[in-house]
Design a protein around this motif. Structure first.
Motif, PDB file in Angstrom:
ATOM      1  N   MET A   1      37.243 -63.288  -4.234  1.00 32.48           N
ATOM      2  CA  MET A   1      38.378 -63.288  -3.303  1.00 32.48           C
ATOM      3  C   MET A   1      39.265 -62.074  -3.594  1.00 32.48           C
ATOM      4  SD  MET A   1      41.233 -66.241  -2.659  1.00 32.48           S
ATOM      5  CE  MET A   1      40.200 -67.343  -1.744  1.00 32.48           C
ATOM      6  N   ALA A   2      39.824 -61.503  -2.570  1.00 34.24           N
ATOM      7  CA  ALA A   2      40.618 -60.275  -2.692  1.00 34.24           C
ATOM      8  C   ALA A   2      41.945 -60.512  -3.414  1.00 34.24           C
ATOM      9  CB  ALA A   2      40.873 -59.685  -1.307  1.00 34.24           C
ATOM     10  N   THR A   3      42.357 -61.757  -3.541  1.00 36.92           N
ATOM     11  CA  THR A   3      43.667 -62.028  -4.128  1.00 36.92           C
ATOM     12  C   THR A   3      43.752 -61.590  -5.575  1.00 36.92           C
ATOM     13  OG1 THR A   3      42.966 -64.261  -4.644  1.00 36.92           O
ATOM     14  CG2 THR A   3      44.225 -63.946  -2.613  1.00 36.92           C
ATOM     15  N   THR A   4      42.633 -61.599  -6.321  1.00 40.27           N
ATOM     16  CA  THR A   4      42.685 -61.185  -7.720  1.00 40.27           C
ATOM     17  C   THR A   4      42.929 -59.684  -7.823  1.00 40.27           C
ATOM     18  OG1 THR A   4      40.285 -61.004  -7.746  1.00 40.27           O
ATOM     19  CG2 THR A   4      41.250 -63.058  -8.571  1.00 40.27           C
ATOM     20  N   GLU A   5      42.516 -58.916  -6.833  1.00 34.90           N
ATOM     21  CA  GLU A   5      42.706 -57.467  -6.840  1.00 34.90           C
ATOM     22  C   GLU A   5      44.098 -57.065  -6.382  1.00 34.90           C
ATOM     23  OE1 GLU A   5      39.660 -55.823  -4.361  1.00 34.90           O
ATOM     24  OE2 GLU A   5      38.112 -57.001  -5.322  1.00 34.90           O
ATOM     25  N   LEU A   6      44.762 -57.930  -5.640  1.00 35.94           N
ATOM     26  CA  LEU A   6      46.079 -57.588  -5.096  1.00 35.94           C
ATOM     27  C   LEU A   6      47.122 -57.510  -6.187  1.00 35.94           C
ATOM     28  CD1 LEU A   6      46.346 -59.745  -1.855  1.00 35.94           C
ATOM     29  CD2 LEU A   6      46.172 -57.280  -2.010  1.00 35.94           C
ATOM     30  N   GLN A   7      47.949 -56.474  -6.107  1.00 36.17           N
ATOM     31  CA  GLN A   7      49.086 -56.350  -7.010  1.00 36.17           C
ATOM     32  C   GLN A   7      50.299 -56.931  -6.296  1.00 36.17           C
ATOM     33  OE1 GLN A   7      49.473 -52.207  -7.943  1.00 36.17           O
ATOM     34  NE2 GLN A   7      47.410 -52.057  -8.766  1.00 36.17           N
ATOM     35  N   MET A   8      50.815 -58.051  -6.848  1.00 31.04           N
ATOM     36  CA  MET A   8      51.943 -58.713  -6.207  1.00 31.04           C
ATOM     37  C   MET A   8      53.056 -58.940  -7.217  1.00 31.04           C
ATOM     38  SD  MET A   8      50.432 -61.720  -3.831  1.00 31.04           S
ATOM     39  CE  MET A   8      48.702 -61.751  -3.464  1.00 31.04           C
ATOM     40  N   SER A   9      54.259 -58.933  -6.694  1.00 30.58           N
ATOM     41  CA  SER A   9      55.409 -59.304  -7.514  1.00 30.58           C
ATOM     42  C   SER A   9      55.322 -60.814  -7.755  1.00 30.58           C
ATOM     43  CB  SER A   9      56.700 -58.966  -6.774  1.00 30.58           C
ATOM     44  OG  SER A   9      56.842 -59.801  -5.642  1.00 30.58           O
ATOM     45  N   CYS A  56      53.706 -73.308   6.765  1.00 27.45           N
ATOM     46  CA  CYS A  56      52.843 -72.156   6.506  1.00 27.45           C
ATOM     47  C   CYS A  56      53.361 -70.930   7.271  1.00 27.45           C
ATOM     48  CB  CYS A  56      51.428 -72.495   6.952  1.00 27.45           C
ATOM     49  SG  CYS A  56      50.183 -71.751   5.944  1.00 27.45           S
ATOM     50  N   LYS A  57      53.719 -71.125   8.514  1.00 24.88           N
ATOM     51  CA  LYS A  57      54.238 -70.024   9.326  1.00 24.88           C
ATOM     52  C   LYS A  57      55.519 -69.468   8.704  1.00 24.88           C
ATOM     53  CE  LYS A  57      55.864 -68.938  13.972  1.00 24.88           C
ATOM     54  NZ  LYS A  57      56.170 -69.457  15.296  1.00 24.88           N
ATOM     55  N   ARG A  58      56.384 -70.373   8.257  1.00 24.86           N
ATOM     56  CA  ARG A  58      57.634 -69.947   7.631  1.00 24.86           C
ATOM     57  C   ARG A  58      57.341 -69.125   6.368  1.00 24.86           C
ATOM     58  NH1 ARG A  58      60.672 -70.900   3.575  1.00 24.86           N
ATOM     59  NH2 ARG A  58      59.440 -72.591   2.711  1.00 24.86           N
ATOM     60  N   LEU A  59      56.383 -69.598   5.570  1.00 22.26           N
ATOM     61  CA  LEU A  59      56.044 -68.888   4.334  1.00 22.26           C
ATOM     62  C   LEU A  59      55.401 -67.532   4.611  1.00 22.26           C
ATOM     63  CD1 LEU A  59      54.763 -71.878   2.174  1.00 22.26           C
ATOM     64  CD2 LEU A  59      56.756 -70.430   1.687  1.00 22.26           C
ATOM     65  N   ILE A  60      54.595 -67.451   5.651  1.00 21.04           N
ATOM     66  CA  ILE A  60      53.977 -66.156   5.999  1.00 21.04           C
ATOM     67  C   ILE A  60      55.066 -65.169   6.414  1.00 21.04           C
ATOM     68  CG2 ILE A  60      52.467 -64.962   7.644  1.00 21.04           C
ATOM     69  CD1 ILE A  60      50.612 -67.437   7.517  1.00 21.04           C
ATOM     70  N   LYS A  61      56.057 -65.645   7.160  1.00 23.35           N
ATOM     71  CA  LYS A  61      57.180 -64.766   7.529  1.00 23.35           C
ATOM     72  C   LYS A  61      57.936 -64.323   6.277  1.00 23.35           C
ATOM     73  CE  LYS A  61      58.089 -66.322  12.214  1.00 23.35           C
ATOM     74  NZ  LYS A  61      59.055 -66.953  13.118  1.00 23.35           N
ATOM     75  N   ASP A  84      47.029 -56.407   4.925  1.00 24.34           N
ATOM     76  CA  ASP A  84      45.729 -56.978   5.303  1.00 24.34           C
ATOM     77  C   ASP A  84      45.660 -58.453   4.921  1.00 24.34           C
ATOM     78  OD1 ASP A  84      44.963 -54.533   6.284  1.00 24.34           O
ATOM     79  OD2 ASP A  84      43.616 -54.033   4.604  1.00 24.34           O
ATOM     80  N   GLU A  85      46.176 -58.776   3.736  1.00 23.93           N
ATOM     81  CA  GLU A  85      46.187 -60.173   3.285  1.00 23.93           C
ATOM     82  C   GLU A  85      47.057 -61.017   4.222  1.00 23.93           C
ATOM     83  OE1 GLU A  85      45.420 -63.634   1.103  1.00 23.93           O
ATOM     84  OE2 GLU A  85      44.341 -61.737   1.272  1.00 23.93           O
ATOM     85  N   SER A  88      45.172 -61.625   7.352  1.00 17.24           N
ATOM     86  CA  SER A  88      44.131 -62.618   7.079  1.00 17.24           C
ATOM     87  C   SER A  88      44.728 -64.032   7.095  1.00 17.24           C
ATOM     88  CB  SER A  88      43.495 -62.321   5.711  1.00 17.24           C
ATOM     89  OG  SER A  88      42.675 -63.369   5.311  1.00 17.24           O
ATOM     90  N   MET A  89      45.903 -64.183   6.489  1.00 17.02           N
ATOM     91  CA  MET A  89      46.555 -65.498   6.474  1.00 17.02           C
ATOM     92  C   MET A  89      46.981 -65.907   7.882  1.00 17.02           C
ATOM     93  SD  MET A  89      48.715 -65.547   2.874  1.00 17.02           S
ATOM     94  CE  MET A  89      49.755 -64.154   3.257  1.00 17.02           C
ATOM     95  N   ILE A  90      47.440 -64.948   8.671  1.00 20.16           N
ATOM     96  CA  ILE A  90      47.828 -65.247  10.055  1.00 20.16           C
ATOM     97  C   ILE A  90      46.603 -65.726  10.837  1.00 20.16           C
ATOM     98  CG2 ILE A  90      48.576 -64.192  12.239  1.00 20.16           C
ATOM     99  CD1 ILE A  90      50.478 -62.424  10.537  1.00 20.16           C
TER     100      ILE A  90
END
Length: 182
Positions: A1-9, A56-61, A84-85, A88-90
């Motif tokens: 999954m791409a989430t392990t590669e993502l650099q996130m705060s 979910c919509k609120r969290l995506i925003k 991109d992530e 993908s979630m949208i």
């Protein structure tokens, strides 16, 4: 999954985790919905799933706002990965919205079948709608949603006219009855 590669705060990671948890809950909820036979239980389950979709919509925003807040701190490739992530979630959320709509239509048709003695939409059509929605682009989904909203508005207007006519007939009947009593 791409989430392990993502650099996130840490903030983005938390929001992302909450969204993923909601997606798992939605997936499990729709699987349970498939197994339910009672339309009242199905309706309650759909209401619960709809609440999860709203959250979910609120969290995506919120995820999007965080991306924008951190944009200047991240290199362009990280911003692209995060966007991109988000897309993908949208898309995933839109697929659940399409599934919900299909179930709502199916539930509505089951209720209609009770009155029409079986003249409703068959299950394979509902499955085809889910597949079709999942293969649509975001713009196609938006266009389809707008068309559905227009159709709903037209149905509401027709219903209002029926109500007005019913009130008119009721008023005339009341007047006729009053005239017969006197």
């Amino acid at each position: 999954m791409a989430t392990t590669e993502l650099q996130m705060s840490p903030q983005l990671e938390q929001i992302h985790g909450e969204i993923r948890d909601l997606f798992r809950a939605l997936s499990n909820g729709f699987q349970r919905l498939d197994k339910m036979k009672d339309s009242n239980r199905q309706s309650k389950q759909l209401e619960e799933l709809t609440g999860k979709m709203r959250e979910c919509k609120r969290l995506i925003k919120e995820f999007d706002r965080e991306i924008k807040d951190e944009e200047s701190k991240n290199p362009p490739e990280v911003n692209k990965q995060l966007n991109d992530e988000k897309q993908s979630m949208i898309k995933e959320l839109n697929s659940y919205v399409a599934m919900r709509k299909t179930y709502m239509n199916t539930l509505g048709n089951k209720k209609i079948e009770l009155f029409d003695m079986g003249a409703g939409v068959s299950e394979p059509t509902a499955d085809e709608n889910v597949k079709m929605a999942s293969s649509m682009s975001n713009q196609e989904l938006v266009d389809h949603g707008m068309k559905t909203m227009d159709e709903t508005d037209q149905a509401i207007e027709r219903s209002k006219k029926v109500v007005e006519q019913t009130i008119e007939v009721g008023t005339q009947t009341a007047g006729t009855l009053k005239g017969q009593v006197n």
